[in-house]
Design a protein around this motif. Structure first.
Motif, short mmCIF file in Angstrom:
data_model
loop_
_atom_site.label_atom_id
_atom_site.label_comp_id
_atom_site.label_asym_id
_atom_site.label_seq_id
_atom_site.Cartn_x
_atom_site.Cartn_y
_atom_site.Cartn_z
N ALA A 51 0.95 -1.39 0.15
CA ALA A 51 -0.14 -0.07 0.15
C ALA A 51 0.89 1.19 -0.02
O ALA A 51 1.73 1.46 0.72
CB ALA A 51 -1.03 -0.02 1.23
N MET A 52 0.43 2.23 -0.75
CA MET A 52 1.44 3.58 -0.78
C MET A 52 0.23 4.53 -1.25
O MET A 52 -0.69 4.41 -2.23
CB MET A 52 2.32 3.33 -1.76
N ALA A 83 -3.00 -2.38 -12.94
CA ALA A 83 -2.84 -1.11 -12.46
C ALA A 83 -2.55 -0.29 -13.87
O ALA A 83 -3.05 0.75 -13.92
CB ALA A 83 -1.71 -0.82 -11.62
N THR A 84 -1.94 -0.87 -14.70
CA THR A 84 -1.66 -0.36 -16.20
C THR A 84 -2.94 -0.26 -16.96
O THR A 84 -3.21 0.76 -17.57
CB THR A 84 -0.53 -1.18 -16.92
N GLN A 85 -3.62 -1.21 -17.15
CA GLN A 85 -4.92 -1.41 -17.89
C GLN A 85 -5.77 -2.53 -17.70
O GLN A 85 -6.62 -2.95 -18.43
CB GLN A 85 -4.30 -2.00 -19.46
N GLY A 86 -5.85 -2.64 -16.54
CA GLY A 86 -6.81 -3.63 -15.98
C GLY A 86 -8.26 -3.25 -15.90
O GLY A 86 -8.75 -2.01 -15.88
N LEU A 196 3.65 4.39 -11.59
CA LEU A 196 3.36 4.57 -10.44
C LEU A 196 3.10 3.25 -9.69
O LEU A 196 3.24 3.17 -8.22
CB LEU A 196 1.82 5.43 -10.29
N ALA A 197 2.50 2.28 -10.22
CA ALA A 197 2.36 1.07 -9.68
C ALA A 197 3.46 0.38 -9.24
O ALA A 197 3.65 -0.21 -8.39
CB ALA A 197 1.45 -0.11 -10.53
N GLY A 198 4.70 0.55 -9.99
CA GLY A 198 5.99 0.14 -9.95
C GLY A 198 6.67 0.54 -8.69
O GLY A 198 7.12 -0.15 -7.69
N GLU A 202 7.79 -1.10 -4.92
CA GLU A 202 9.15 -0.93 -4.86
C GLU A 202 10.06 -1.60 -5.86
O GLU A 202 11.19 -2.25 -5.71
CB GLU A 202 9.73 -1.63 -3.51
N LEU A 203 9.54 -1.51 -7.20
CA LEU A 203 10.23 -1.80 -8.43
C LEU A 203 10.72 -0.80 -9.25
O LEU A 203 10.05 0.12 -9.07
CB LEU A 203 9.19 -2.85 -8.97
N GLY A 204 11.86 -0.84 -10.01
CA GLY A 204 11.83 0.20 -10.76
C GLY A 204 11.35 -0.03 -12.19
O GLY A 204 11.43 -1.24 -12.77
N ILE A 205 11.05 1.04 -12.77
CA ILE A 205 10.52 1.18 -13.96
C ILE A 205 11.23 2.21 -14.92
O ILE A 205 11.63 3.19 -14.30
CB ILE A 205 8.96 1.65 -14.05
#
Length: 239
Positions: A51-52, A83-86, A196-198, A202-205
């Motif tokens: 969550a963020m 989150a991208t296109q769901g 934003l979802a990444g 805590e993932l890098g995009i």
């Protein structure tokens, strides 16, 4: 003054247009592909993710291109795709990202190198059913895509490369040549959602706009009606 390709594109897609669109002429809306091969339904995207709040995500979002190479989970991939296109409503029209006329002319392909539980290969995402279809298994297509993306380290080390592929006629059918502008706008909407979802996970995009178009098209085995438009590398960032 001699016009360049960009000037010609802007002029050609200006309103008003004197040509009636296919939609106005009563021609049928283009159909959307359905999976026909090896499919895998993804885990519930709204479970088991971090969550963020939006303010924090906006403040901390960065383009991160140095990855550890360690695997991301299938649950993380599921959330990133949603989150991208769901789908967020009662039909395919209502999704997590906006689209002109709710047409959604862009499909997401993912080049998977290191996701727990999923074979290496090229997969296509279907928002309807929240599933992946295996397009080509194995490292050959991944290698070809890496070469098409100029062997950029972010691409070569990314556990997942998101590829945004447009079918322009979906928007051209309704909006005429003006619809070509919409595919680029939609790609931006999608990638920002992914960023934003990444960040939340805590993932890098890192968005990728440098690639050899024809080679990328071939690596994904796209049809003549599709355009490889944009990509984004994803992985665990190096500290």
């Amino acid at each position: 003054m001699i016009q360049n390709a960009g000037d010609i594109f802007i002029d050609a897609t200006k309103y008003p247009s004197t040509t009636r669109t296919d939609a106005a002429l009563g021609r049928p809306e283009p159909t959307r592909p359905r999976p026909s091969g090896n499919t895998r339904v993804l885990p519930d995207p709204l479970k088991n993710h971090l969550a963020m709040d939006l303010t924090t995500a906006l403040q901390t979002r960065r383009s991160l291109r140095m990855f550890t190479g360690s695997a991301i989970t299938e649950e993380q991939l599921s959330y990133l795709l949603w989150a991208t296109q769901g789908i967020t409503g009662q039909s395919e029209m209502f999704r997590s990202s906006p689209s002109a006329g709710a047409i959604h002319p862009i499909d997401i392909y993912v080049a998977i190198q290191n996701v727990t539980g999923l074979p290496i290969g090229i997969w296509r995402y279907y928002a309807n059913g929240h599933m992946l279809e295996l397009i080509e298994e194995g490292p050959n297509a991944i290698s070809a895509l890496g070469k098409a993306c100029m062997m950029q380290p972010a691409v070569m080390r990314a556990p997942v490369l998101f590829c945004f592929v447009a079918t322009p006629y979906r928007t051209v059918w309704k909006y005429g040549v003006r619809g070509y502008r919409d595919i680029f706008l939609d790609a931006g909407h999608l990638c920002e959602n992914l960023y934003l979802a990444g960040t939340q996970e805590e993932l890098g995009i890192c968005g990728i706009g440098a690639f050899y178009d024809d080679e990328a098209h071939k690596a994904l085995n796209l049809s003549k009606d599709q355009i490889f438009l944009y990509a984004a590398a994803c992985g665990h960032p190096k500290k």
